[in-house]
Every structure is written in C-alpha cells, then in structure tokens.
Scaffold this active site. Structure first.
Site: not given
Ligand code: HH2
Length: 270
Positions: A251, A215
C-alpha cells in the site's frame, strides 16, 4: 484481488481527508481526488485504497455521514469510468456498506473488523474482500507507549484469531487478507522486527498487504526525512523487503516509483 504467487500488487493510496499524515488536505476536493486517483491508475496501480478518515497518531475521529460524503462520490465516479478494483479504508460498517454499494470490492479495516460487533457479519453479507490489519490501541493514543513481549508472535496470533472470527461469521477464507499494521501502536524496533520477519505472517497462508509507505519509522532511520514526501527511498526499501518475504501487495503513496522498483526486483529474481 489476484492471489500470491502472482506479481506483487501495488495499492495506491487516495486520502480524501484534510489531515492525513503525508498528504492531508491535498485531495479533499472531489475533482482533486478524482484527478489523483486517475493519475495513480495511469502510473500502474493495481487497485486504489480510498479513505475518508485519517488514522495517523492523534487523528480526530470523523462521523460516518461525513466519511461517506467524502468517499462515496469518488468511488461512484471511478466505478463509472474504470474497472480498477477499489478498496474502502474504513473501520465503520456504515461507511463500508455505502462504499461497497457504490462499487468498492474490498473493505480495508485497520481494526480488523473489531470496531463494532456487527462488522464481521456485515463483511460476510457484503461478500467483499477484507483486509484485517493489526493495531495496538486506538489512533488517538496508540503511539504513547506500545508494548509487546513478542511483537511478531502477538501480531500473527491476533490476525489469525481475527481471520477465524471473520470465517466464523461467514466471510469466505479466500477473501481474507492480513496486514501487520506498520506504525499502528509500534515503536521503531517493533516495526523493524515485523518487517524482518514478514515470512511468519505470510506462512499463515493468507495474502499479506504491507503498508510502510512514508511512515514515521522511516524518519527515525533518516532524521533528514522530516517531511513525509522525503521518505521515498525508505518506502521503496520497505516495499522490496516485503516483496522478498512474499507479501501479495504493498500500500503506497508513490505508485510509479514503486511499480518500477518492483518490476526491476522481479526481473532480477526471474
Ligand atoms: N496505513 C494507513 C491507513 N490505512 N491500511 C492498511 N491496511 N495498512 C496500513 O498500513 C495503513 C492502512 C496510514 O496511512 P495513510 O492513509 O497515508 O494516512 P492517514 O491514516 O493519516 O490517512
């Protein structure tokens, strides 16, 4: 999902999106997404979090039908060949229902079942586990001016309230997970306050999921890490801080490295 007290679980991220912040576009294609999911399982992922809509700051919302078309074939294909628990990362009830029907067992909701009024009752009806995450504002604008008087107290209070609402709607208490939502409407100071006081969230007595992998706050601490794939060291540091505070799962995008780091950390503690 197993319970806290057990080793920290590693949730591998599979983004079937063209625009996710760290891997957008790499796994939109079904075959590429399936290959990536298989690789994460081989690396030791305890469960997979599959998402069809980016929630990065400024992301464009996706229609439910499009999201379902992205995630359901992947969930069905994985379910046919593997027993790995699958989590659906969505705020939309229609997507959660389709994903659970296809074999997902966890609904990971960055809006803590707050996106639509029917969400808590649907979670109860589906009988799946639920991750309730804290977010201030909405993805499009959440990083514009995040503000809290007491970020840790407010996040804990919000999540305790959402857990109560879920239980009132019929979700079994033991199926509820909490997540502080690192980077979701939070400055660097807010993220660090939450990471340094995770024990207060753990003390609410629900399993805690921590998502700090790759992040932006890691870049703020290391300007050389402009590219999210260059944030592995920082991501591992955050995962180990979570493990030390008693989180139940992390995660992450880098599963093999996280599994190794947690294994060494656990061996030292033992
Ligand atoms: N962070 C992201 C997405 N979903 N869900 C939970 N429970 N906790 C988190 O910290 C979280 C989440 C963001 O990360 P990512 O899926 O890699 O990116 P994007 O939202 O751009 O797809």
């Amino acid at each position: 999902m197993p319970r806290p007290g057990a080793p920290v679980l590693v949730m591998g991220v599979v983004n079937v999106t063209p625009d996710s912040f760290s891997d957008g576009g790499r796994f939109v294609d079904h075959a590429a997404a399936l290959a990536h999911a298989r690789a994460l399982i081989a690396q030791g992922a305890d469960l997979l979090d599959i998402g069809g809509e980016s929630t990065r700051p400024g992301a464009t919302p996706v229609a439910a039908a499009e999201e379902i078309a992205r995630v359901v074939p992947l969930i069905a294909a994985l379910r046919a060949e593997s027993a790995v628990p699958i989590s659906i990362d969505t705020m939309k009830p229609a997507v959660a229902r389709a994903a659970v029907d296809a074999g997902a067992g966890v609904w990971n909701d960055v809006t803590a079942l707050g996106f639509s009024p029917e969400a808590p009752a649907l979670a109860a009806e589906l009988g799946c586990e639920v991750v309730l995450m804290h977010m201030q504002g909405e993805p499009a604008t959440m990083q514009a001016a995040p503000h809290y008087e007491d970020v840790v107290g407010e996040v804990c209070g919000f999540l305790a309230g959402r857990a109560e609402a879920a239980i009132a709607a019929g979700v079994a208490r033991e199926r509820i997970w909490l997540d502080p939502g690192i980077g979701f409407g939070k400055t660097l100071a807010h993220n660090l306050a939450l990471l340094s006081q995770l024990e207060r969230l753990v003390a609410l007595d629900f399993p805690v999921l921590l998502g700090a992998s790759r992040k932006s706050f890691l870049r703020a601490l290391d300007p050389a890490a402009a590219d999210p794939v260059c944030r592995l060291g920082g991501s591992l540091a955050a995962a180990l801080a979570g493990a030390g505070a008693g989180v139940a799962a992390v995660r992450v995008h880098d599963v093999a490295e996280t599994v190794q780091a947690l294994r060494v950390w656990a061996a030292i503690r033992a």
